[in-house]
Structure formats: C-alpha cells, structure tokens
Design a protein around this motif. Structure first.
Motif, mmCIF file in Angstrom:
data_model
loop_
_atom_site.group_PDB
_atom_site.id
_atom_site.type_symbol
_atom_site.label_atom_id
_atom_site.label_comp_id
_atom_site.label_asym_id
_atom_site.label_seq_id
_atom_site.Cartn_x
_atom_site.Cartn_y
_atom_site.Cartn_z
ATOM 1 N N VAL A 109 0.919 -1.430 0.136
ATOM 2 C CA VAL A 109 0.306 0.149 -0.244
ATOM 3 C C VAL A 109 0.463 0.765 -0.032
ATOM 4 C CG1 VAL A 109 -1.487 1.209 1.537
ATOM 5 C CG2 VAL A 109 -1.848 -1.222 1.324
ATOM 6 N N TYR A 112 -2.672 5.840 2.841
ATOM 7 C CA TYR A 112 -3.753 5.365 3.425
ATOM 8 C C TYR A 112 -5.103 7.121 3.308
ATOM 9 C CZ TYR A 112 -2.470 1.539 4.979
ATOM 10 O OH TYR A 112 -1.728 0.066 5.233
ATOM 11 N N ARG A 164 -1.103 1.783 -5.243
ATOM 12 C CA ARG A 164 -2.223 1.555 -4.000
ATOM 13 C C ARG A 164 -2.307 2.558 -2.780
ATOM 14 N NH1 ARG A 164 -2.048 -4.100 -1.037
ATOM 15 N NH2 ARG A 164 -4.449 -3.912 -0.569
ATOM 16 N N GLU A 166 -5.611 2.703 0.336
ATOM 17 C CA GLU A 166 -6.266 2.204 1.029
ATOM 18 C C GLU A 166 -7.018 3.183 2.094
ATOM 19 O OE1 GLU A 166 -7.559 -1.005 0.953
ATOM 20 O OE2 GLU A 166 -6.262 -1.867 -0.387
ATOM 21 N N MET A 167 -8.245 3.058 3.235
ATOM 22 C CA MET A 167 -8.543 3.658 3.863
ATOM 23 C C MET A 167 -8.344 2.991 5.150
ATOM 24 S SD MET A 167 -12.364 5.290 4.017
ATOM 25 C CE MET A 167 -12.679 4.017 4.897
ATOM 26 N N LYS A 169 -9.666 2.754 9.711
ATOM 27 C CA LYS A 169 -10.637 2.805 10.284
ATOM 28 C C LYS A 169 -10.785 4.240 10.950
ATOM 29 C CE LYS A 169 -11.107 -2.044 9.713
ATOM 30 N NZ LYS A 169 -11.026 -3.294 10.640
#
Length: 267
Positions: A109, A112, A164, A166-167, A169
């Motif tokens: 990744v 973020y 890439r 991502e997230m 939480k």
C-alpha cells in the motif's frame, strides 16, 4: 526486515494555541518536521520542547510549503498534518500497527486515507456531509509508483499518490474553528483564493443570469441540500451557523471571481 518508520510533516505560522495538542498526538513518530514561516509567538518554543526538527522558510503557498516539509522527511512513511489537527488514540494505535506489519502487506500500500472529524465551535459536525471527510494524509515517502506530494493549488491542496491507496478505520480531528471570528476570517481569505481559481477557469459570471445563479442560487441550494437533506440540522446551532456561513463563502467566491473578471475585462 526492519520496522517501517514514520515522519510527521507540519507547517506553522503562529500556532501556539494548537501545536502542543498536535505534537502530543504524534509522540510515537520517529521524527517530526516543522517548517515555520515566521512565527512571532511561542510556536517554535513549543516545537522545540517536543523535539521537532525546525526549519524557517518564507511562505511559498500551501502546497509548496507542505511539499518542502515532506522533502525533509526521512521516514518510510510520511504523515502530513496541519497544526490544528490531532490524532485520536485509536488512530495512533492503528498507524502503529500498520508500521509493524508494513513489510508483510502484498501488494504494498502506498497511501492511506484518514477519516477527518471536524470540530466547529467545540462541537463535532457529524452530519451535513462533513463526516467522514476522507483525507489522503499518510503515504509512503518513496512509493512503488512514484513519489507522493501535494498538488499545486492556491487553496484546498491535496496529496496525490500514484500507487495503491487504502482507508484507515479511525479518526483524526480538526480543531480549526473554536470561534466564529476565526472561521469568518478564514472563509474571507479562502474565498479570495477560490475566486482566483474560478476566474482562471473563465467562470466570471459575465451574464446577469450566470451572476445570479452563482452568487445567489448555488449558495442557497447548497445550504438547503447540506442543512436539510443531508441532516446538517441535527448538529444544532453550530450546524446551522456552519452551513449558513459555508454558503456565504460560496457566494463570496463567485462574487470575487466576477470582480476579477470585470477588472480584467476593463483593461
């Protein structure tokens, strides 16, 4: 393989009211880079007390100033924060866990998105489209698909990552507007910058219809949509004020773009 490291990049100008809270929330980072543009309050004293590496540079605009701070980082990962933002304890743990397991993630990744929680006049804005406000702020310093950094814009700059993404939480908090006068001052300044962006695109409301649409109807419909249909009214008086004055910001932005266009057209 050694554990991934984290650098935090922050730009400052007279942030003594906010900086200690921000730096306290990133105490787990391997280094903190502060690029200051001439503070006259206790900002540099506070940064030094937290062990930050301090650089003083003339103001170059938001994107360039932030990119300058990023360029000074040496960590595997860079977290770009504003001086009035703060990581929750949950997000601190989540980032720490990511650093621990970074080498095992395949495919890797490169960035973020984090969930931003806006705090306006002391109240968390949960509705009206303000939460979660996803911000790409955590990224690999040397990404697999090229370096990351902020796009060149006068205002509302954002990070671009080619790989890439991502997230995460958990949340981080924005404490930018504890008082109305601070918010109105910022919106006046940002609307001037936004007006320049709009004018550069040729959207200067030359006709009477375009002027009324952009200066009156777009702000009004934005207010109805966010405060009504997106449930901004559930955030109480603070929500009413935020959406009302955000709509005013939109009106100011287009009015200033019109003013720029009128000046250019008269030359």
């Amino acid at each position: 393989m050694p554990k991934a490291t984290l650098s935090v990049a922050i730009i400052t100008l007279n942030e003594e009211a906010n900086l200690a809270r921000t730096l306290a929330s990133v105490g787990f980072a391997n280094e903190v880079i502060v690029v200051d543009s001439g503070s006259t309050d206790r900002t540099l004293e506070i940064a030094e007390s937290f062990g930050a590496k301090i650089f003083t540079e003339p103001w170059k605009g938001f994107a360039r100033q932030k990119n300058s701070a990023i360029e000074k980082c040496v960590g595997t990962w860079v977290l770009s924060l504003d001086a009035d933002e703060e990581l929750t304890a949950e997000l601190q743990r989540e980032i720490g866990q990511m650093l621990e397991g970074d080498a095992e993630v395949r495919p890797p990744v490169d960035g973020y998105r984090l969930r931003l929680r806006h705090v306006f006049l002391g109240r968390w804005m949960r509705h009206g489209g303000y939460y979660p406000d996803l911000k790409l702020r955590l990224f690999r310093r040397v990404a697999s698909a090229g370096a990351a950094g902020f796009t060149e814009r006068p205002v509302h700059e954002s990070v671009q990552v080619a790989g890439r993404v991502e997230m995460m939480k958990n949340d981080f908090l924005h404490h930018g507007y504890p008082e109305l006068n601070i918010y109105l001052e910022h919106m006046n300044r940002y609307s001037s910058l936004g007006g320049k962006i709009v004018a550069a695109k040729g959207k200067v409301s030359r006709s009477w219809v375009a002027f009324c649409w952009n200066v009156v109807w777009v702000p009004l419909l934005t207010f109805v949509w966010n405060f009504g249909f997106r449930l901004g009214f559930l955030d109480g008086r603070e929500g009413l004020l935020l959406h009302l004055y955000h709509s005013a910001y939109i009106s100011w932005k287009y009015a200033k773009a019109w003013q720029i266009g009128r000046y250019v057209g008269s030359r």
